[in-house]
Design a protein around this motif. Sequence first.
Motif, mmCIF file in Angstrom:
data_model
loop_
_atom_site.group_PDB
_atom_site.id
_atom_site.type_symbol
_atom_site.label_atom_id
_atom_site.label_comp_id
_atom_site.label_asym_id
_atom_site.label_seq_id
_atom_site.Cartn_x
_atom_site.Cartn_y
_atom_site.Cartn_z
ATOM 1 N N LEU A 52 -48.666 64.986 74.283
ATOM 2 C CA LEU A 52 -47.692 66.062 74.475
ATOM 3 C C LEU A 52 -46.506 65.915 73.520
ATOM 4 O O LEU A 52 -46.060 66.897 72.921
ATOM 5 C CB LEU A 52 -47.209 66.079 75.926
ATOM 6 N N VAL A 53 -46.019 64.699 73.359
ATOM 7 C CA VAL A 53 -44.906 64.472 72.426
ATOM 8 C C VAL A 53 -45.342 64.803 71.006
ATOM 9 O O VAL A 53 -44.568 65.358 70.225
ATOM 10 C CB VAL A 53 -44.381 63.020 72.540
ATOM 11 N N GLY A 54 -46.588 64.494 70.654
ATOM 12 C CA GLY A 54 -47.109 64.842 69.327
ATOM 13 C C GLY A 54 -47.121 66.340 69.099
ATOM 14 O O GLY A 54 -46.738 66.823 68.026
ATOM 15 N N VAL A 55 -47.535 67.092 70.099
ATOM 16 C CA VAL A 55 -47.543 68.556 69.981
ATOM 17 C C VAL A 55 -46.118 69.091 69.900
ATOM 18 O O VAL A 55 -45.822 69.982 69.096
ATOM 19 C CB VAL A 55 -48.319 69.184 71.166
ATOM 20 N N ILE A 56 -45.225 68.533 70.686
ATOM 21 C CA ILE A 56 -43.819 68.961 70.644
ATOM 22 C C ILE A 56 -43.206 68.652 69.284
ATOM 23 O O ILE A 56 -42.400 69.432 68.761
ATOM 24 C CB ILE A 56 -43.024 68.305 71.795
#
Length: 78
Positions: free
Chosen positions: A49-53
């Motif tokens: 999720l942090v990667g997508v954000i």
Amino acid sequence: MKGEYNMVNTFDNLPWIVRLLILIVFGWPVAAIYRIVKGLESKNNTVLLVGVITIFFPVLWIVDVITTILGQGISVLA
């Protein structure tokens, strides 16, 4: 498995100056791709999720450059 390619370990095993140059030259997409792949490989939804954000808010790229300069690599929220 022997012979299996692992992008995260390959990037982590590069000399720190090479990692730093990659982060500076190619910018925030490298940090986002690193986190997404690490999240998928480790089955960690938070890192994914942090990667997508990070794709949409590249602020973490600055933190990644600083932590790489300090010799820790991409370590914050990864």
